[in-house]
Design a protein around this motif. Structure first.
Motif, PDB file in Angstrom:
ATOM      1  N   UNK A 190       0.805  -1.216   0.000  1.00 27.23           N
ATOM      2  CA  UNK A 190       0.000   0.000   0.000  1.00 27.23           C
ATOM      3  C   UNK A 190       0.843   1.273   0.000  1.00 27.23           C
ATOM      4  N   UNK A 191       2.146   1.137  -0.032  1.00 21.79           N
ATOM      5  CA  UNK A 191       3.026   2.295   0.121  1.00 21.79           C
ATOM      6  C   UNK A 191       2.790   3.365  -0.936  1.00 21.79           C
ATOM      7  N   UNK A 192       2.455   2.969  -2.162  1.00 23.57           N
ATOM      8  CA  UNK A 192       2.280   3.943  -3.243  1.00 23.57           C
ATOM      9  C   UNK A 192       0.931   4.667  -3.146  1.00 23.57           C
ATOM     10  N   UNK A 193      -0.002   4.176  -2.329  1.00 26.20           N
ATOM     11  CA  UNK A 193      -1.324   4.799  -2.211  1.00 26.20           C
ATOM     12  C   UNK A 193      -1.286   5.920  -1.173  1.00 26.20           C
ATOM     13  N   UNK A 194      -0.438   6.881  -1.427  1.00 22.21           N
ATOM     14  CA  UNK A 194      -0.197   7.940  -0.448  1.00 22.21           C
ATOM     15  C   UNK A 194      -1.390   8.872  -0.291  1.00 22.21           C
ATOM     16  N   UNK A 195      -2.312   8.892  -1.266  1.00 28.13           N
ATOM     17  CA  UNK A 195      -3.432   9.834  -1.219  1.00 28.13           C
ATOM     18  C   UNK A 195      -4.640   9.300  -0.438  1.00 28.13           C
ATOM     19  N   UNK A 196      -4.558   8.108   0.110  1.00 25.57           N
ATOM     20  CA  UNK A 196      -5.699   7.569   0.857  1.00 25.57           C
ATOM     21  C   UNK A 196      -5.777   8.141   2.267  1.00 25.57           C
ATOM     22  N   UNK A 197      -4.723   8.779   2.755  1.00 20.73           N
ATOM     23  CA  UNK A 197      -4.758   9.436   4.052  1.00 20.73           C
ATOM     24  C   UNK A 197      -4.582   8.519   5.230  1.00 20.73           C
ATOM     25  N   UNK A 198      -4.000   7.347   5.014  1.00 18.72           N
ATOM     26  CA  UNK A 198      -3.796   6.423   6.123  1.00 18.72           C
ATOM     27  C   UNK A 198      -2.683   6.894   7.052  1.00 18.72           C
ATOM     28  N   UNK A 199      -1.679   7.554   6.502  1.00 20.07           N
ATOM     29  CA  UNK A 199      -0.589   8.059   7.338  1.00 20.07           C
ATOM     30  C   UNK A 199      -0.313   9.542   7.076  1.00 20.07           C
ATOM     31  N   UNK A 200      -1.268  10.216   6.498  1.00 13.95           N
ATOM     32  CA  UNK A 200      -1.190  11.670   6.353  1.00 13.95           C
ATOM     33  C   UNK A 200      -2.624  12.161   6.315  1.00 13.95           C
ATOM     34  N   UNK A 201      -3.183  12.448   7.474  1.00 13.19           N
ATOM     35  CA  UNK A 201      -4.615  12.662   7.608  1.00 13.19           C
ATOM     36  C   UNK A 201      -5.144  13.831   6.807  1.00 13.19           C
ATOM     37  N   UNK A 202      -6.464  13.830   6.609  1.00 10.16           N
ATOM     38  CA  UNK A 202      -7.128  14.935   5.946  1.00 10.16           C
ATOM     39  C   UNK A 202      -7.167  16.143   6.879  1.00 10.16           C
ATOM     40  N   UNK A 203      -7.517  17.302   6.282  1.00  9.38           N
ATOM     41  CA  UNK A 203      -7.531  18.529   7.067  1.00  9.38           C
ATOM     42  C   UNK A 203      -8.530  18.457   8.222  1.00  9.38           C
ATOM     43  N   UNK A 204      -9.612  17.673   8.029  1.00  7.96           N
ATOM     44  CA  UNK A 204     -10.651  17.620   9.054  1.00  7.96           C
ATOM     45  C   UNK A 204     -10.498  16.422   9.988  1.00  7.96           C
ATOM     46  N   UNK A 205      -9.371  15.759   9.965  1.00  3.66           N
ATOM     47  CA  UNK A 205      -9.195  14.618  10.851  1.00  3.66           C
ATOM     48  C   UNK A 205      -7.780  14.101  10.825  1.00  3.66           C
ATOM     49  N   UNK A 206      -7.340  13.512  11.949  1.00  5.39           N
ATOM     50  CA  UNK A 206      -5.976  13.004  12.040  1.00  5.39           C
ATOM     51  C   UNK A 206      -5.872  11.651  11.356  1.00  5.39           C
ATOM     52  N   UNK A 207      -4.683  11.328  10.874  1.00  9.52           N
ATOM     53  CA  UNK A 207      -4.437  10.034  10.255  1.00  9.52           C
ATOM     54  C   UNK A 207      -4.325   8.967  11.336  1.00  9.52           C
ATOM     55  N   UNK A 208      -4.714   7.726  11.012  1.00  6.82           N
ATOM     56  CA  UNK A 208      -4.597   6.660  12.004  1.00  6.82           C
ATOM     57  C   UNK A 208      -3.148   6.313  12.348  1.00  6.82           C
ATOM     58  N   UNK A 209      -2.203   6.654  11.447  1.00  2.00           N
ATOM     59  CA  UNK A 209      -0.800   6.304  11.669  1.00  2.00           C
ATOM     60  C   UNK A 209       0.080   7.519  11.403  1.00  2.00           C
ATOM     61  N   UNK A 210       1.196   7.563  12.101  1.00  2.03           N
ATOM     62  CA  UNK A 210       2.110   8.707  11.973  1.00  2.03           C
ATOM     63  C   UNK A 210       2.767   8.761  10.602  1.00  2.03           C
ATOM     64  N   UNK A 211       3.232   7.618  10.127  1.00  3.12           N
ATOM     65  CA  UNK A 211       3.891   7.543   8.833  1.00  3.12           C
ATOM     66  C   UNK A 211       3.740   6.113   8.305  1.00  3.12           C
ATOM     67  N   UNK A 212       4.273   5.878   7.105  1.00  3.27           N
ATOM     68  CA  UNK A 212       4.086   4.554   6.512  1.00  3.27           C
ATOM     69  C   UNK A 212       4.810   3.467   7.303  1.00  3.27           C
ATOM     70  N   UNK A 213       5.980   3.770   7.835  1.00  2.00           N
ATOM     71  CA  UNK A 213       6.718   2.754   8.587  1.00  2.00           C
ATOM     72  C   UNK A 213       5.931   2.270   9.801  1.00  2.00           C
ATOM     73  N   UNK A 214       5.310   3.194  10.511  1.00  3.49           N
ATOM     74  CA  UNK A 214       4.510   2.778  11.668  1.00  3.49           C
ATOM     75  C   UNK A 214       3.277   2.006  11.217  1.00  3.49           C
ATOM     76  N   UNK A 215       2.676   2.438  10.104  1.00  2.00           N
ATOM     77  CA  UNK A 215       1.542   1.697   9.543  1.00  2.00           C
ATOM     78  C   UNK A 215       1.928   0.259   9.233  1.00  2.00           C
ATOM     79  N   UNK A 216       3.039   0.090   8.539  1.00  2.00           N
ATOM     80  CA  UNK A 216       3.477  -1.251   8.139  1.00  2.00           C
ATOM     81  C   UNK A 216       3.793  -2.112   9.353  1.00  2.00           C
ATOM     82  N   UNK A 217       4.494  -1.550  10.318  1.00  2.00           N
ATOM     83  CA  UNK A 217       4.896  -2.319  11.495  1.00  2.00           C
ATOM     84  C   UNK A 217       3.676  -2.794  12.283  1.00  2.00           C
ATOM     85  N   UNK A 218       2.723  -1.906  12.497  1.00  2.00           N
ATOM     86  CA  UNK A 218       1.553  -2.247  13.305  1.00  2.00           C
ATOM     87  C   UNK A 218       0.663  -3.253  12.584  1.00  2.00           C
TER      88      UNK A 218
END
Length: 586
Positions: free
Chosen positions: A317-345
């Motif tokens: 999923x690393x290339x899907x940077x626009x889904x906001x999983x590790x870079x949240x939208x303006x109206x909400x925080x992302x569930x993960x800090x960055x991709x590395x933390x997303x992958x590890x968890x």
């Protein structure tokens, strides 16, 4: 009691420790190594348990009937549709007042797209109105399975955005042939006939049509000098291409789009081709890097990822940077800090966590993932499709290849065949000749001549290794051509039976879908080029069918047994004979 407690004489019941001998309380000599082995075994057992749990989870997947929850316009899909039960438990966000604004009304009124397909357009539009924390526009992921009409959904999204004044769009897929499918889908949903092929007359609907340009047919100069607004279609292979001057296609695209201010669509069809941005070796593929480069250079582009097999593990999923999983939208925080933390968890929690990620994306309006229902499907294997004529053709083909193999064996044994893979003949002479300086005053061989003999021996062995390697390459080439020949022959033999099955299905009012292992495009293109080069054709049409088995056999014979007057330079050894995806068909 654990194995560690047992080894040290500890009873889990009494807590008593036997210390009758002073040696008993000393740790074993190899205690550290033993503990490491125990930890490794426990980790391996835990991994096996996790894998078994994941397999059980995949085997127990349940599906629920699907209907759009928030969009109530559009007709039913031609076939029943289902959704993963875990996704069905999540409700997508509200779409607002008019999510299909600017989409031509006749598309909805005439049911050119089903309600499910219109839902994808609506949620893509919903996501495009949002931005990530870094200012880039949010993207959308179409994860539908086969038969859901993903190409028509992409065409509908482009049609809506074009009506909003965004005239330039990019469509990236896996094959140049799909350019015609894109043209067909765009024309169909706009109520237009298919665009005429080149040199086949004037297009009377050109003013209403959204033109689709094949990037492979355009030069590397600025696109704005070659084409007007429309859709640029290219493959992932073309995305990473560059010419002899170092000009890159991806930079050419970015220039045509206009850089950071571009607000058109970028469609990553079959987007799993970019899944290896994060690899186990640490080196990303060129395609993945180019996809990321394009997204970073066009932060306001309307990105759509489209694939039935988008990811099988978190790193994909690393290339899907626009889904906001590790870079949240303006109206909400992302569930993960960055991709590395997303992958590890996600890696540490297995399939269940992947399902939670999919549920989160649906809840954010970033994902649709539906599939055709196979509830009433049956499977039938049709056998005995070869008649007496086809059996005779097959037997004669076997005799032909068997005879060719015997000829190769004999000619290699007699050394009368020039192996095109053998480069050892290009080496300089390796013989060591003796002169008067190679003998000392006692008549013995000098050290300099001994060194010369040793060097000659090594060169001879190297030459023999090269010859053996060349013979191995020749036989790999032989068996590769042999395999392609009979695969294509088997495909051709099935065609009459397939036609019969299709005619029966159509007579019963059913829709027939035919899947081919290969299309024969490569051999057809070769035949067109050969006809044009010889002056016997125009490079566009053919007077007869192209036989893929015959083309494979002829190419092998020309490679191994070239005529003296034949210039075989353009048939180099680095061709695509090993690419079965571009070879085939009757």
């Amino acid at each position: 009691m654990s194995s560690y407690d047992a080894m040290y004489g500890m009873s889990s019941g009494s807590g008593h420790v036997d210390m009758s001998s002073s040696s008993h309380h000393r740790r074993p000599k190899h205690h550290k190594k033993w503990r490491q082995q125990q930890n490794a075994q426990r980790a391996k057992a835990a991994q096996q348990d996790q894998e078994e749990d994941d397999e059980d989870a995949m085997e127990e997947v349940e599906f629920a009937d699907y209907a759009p929850a928030k969009l109530k316009v559009g007709g039913p899909h031609p076939d029943p549709v289902v959704e993963n039960a875990s996704l069905a438990a999540v409700e997508p966000p509200d779409l607002g007042e008019d999510p299909l604004a600017d989409l031509p009304e006749e598309i909805v009124e005439e049911n050119r797209l089903s309600g499910l397909q219109l839902e994808s357009i609506a949620y893509a539009n919903y996501r495009f109105a949002k931005s990530l924390a870094d200012g880039s526009r949010c993207g959308f992921f179409i994860g539908d399975g086969a038969g859901m009409g993903k190409g028509r959904q992409l065409a509908g999204i482009i049609a809506q955005q074009s009506r909003r004044g965004h005239g330039r769009h990019v469509w990236i897929s896996v094959s140049n042939d799909l350019k015609f499918d894109a043209e067909r889908d765009l024309a169909d949903i706009l109520g237009l006939p298919p665009a005429p092929r080149e040199s086949c007359g004037v297009d009377r609907h050109a003013d209403r049509r959204l033109p689709v340009y094949a990037l492979s047919k355009l030069s590397y100069e600025r696109l704005s000098r070659q084409i007007r607004d429309g859709v640029v279609f290219l493959t992932y292979a073309a995305l990473i291409a560059k010419n002899h001057k170092g000009l890159r296609r991806v930079e050419q695209l970015i220039d045509w789009c206009g850089g950071a201010d571009f607000e058109g669509c970028v469609m990553f069809d079959e987007s799993h081709k970019a899944k290896n941005l994060q690899t186990q070796s640490g080196k990303p593929t060129k395609v993945a890097e180019a996809v990321m480069e394009l997204q970073k250079a066009l932060p306001r582009a309307k990105i759509v990822y489209c694939s039935a097999t988008g990811a099988s593990e978190p790193r994909h999923l690393a290339y899907m940077a626009r889904l906001g999983l590790w870079d949240g939208a303006e109206d909400g925080a992302a569930p993960f800090d960055d991709f590395d933390s997303f992958k590890q968890i996600v890696d540490s929690r297995g399939v269940g966590m992947m399902e939670l990620i999919a549920m989160h994306l649906k809840q954010q309006g970033a994902l649709v993932c539906r599939a055709l229902s196979f509830q009433h499907c049956t499977f039938e294997l049709v056998d005995g499709v070869m008649d007496a004529h086809l059996e005779k053709v097959y037997d004669r083909a076997v005799e032909l290849w068997a005879q060719l193999r015997l000829v190769l064996l004999k000619m290699l044994g007699d050394k009368t065949l020039k192996n095109p893979f053998d480069t050892s003949s290009d080496d300089s002479a390796t013989g060591a000749t003796m002169d008067e300086n190679d003998v000392d005053e006692f008549g013995l061989v000098s050290s300099s001549y001994a060194a010369k003999l040793h060097k000659a021996s090594k060169q001879t062995k190297t030459k023999e290794k090269k010859r053996d390697r060349a013979n191995g390459m020749l036989w790999r080439y032989f068996w590769g051509a042999h395999q392609r020949f009979f695969k294509d022959l088997c495909v051709a033999a099935k065609v009459p039976a397939v036609i019969e099955q299709v005619e029966t299905a159509l007579a019963e009012g059913k829709c027939a879908v035919v899947g081919l292992q290969s299309t024969g495009e490569a051999r057809t293109s070769d035949a067109l080029d050969d006809d044009k080069a010889s002056g016997q054709g125009d490079g566009v049409t053919l007077d007869d069918f192209v036989s893929a088995p015959r083309a494979t056999f002829e190419k092998f014979v020309k490679k191994l047994f070239p005529l003296p007057e034949t210039d075989d330079d353009d048939d180099d050894l680095d061709d695509d004979d090993d690419d079965d995806a571009d070879v085939g068909g009757p």
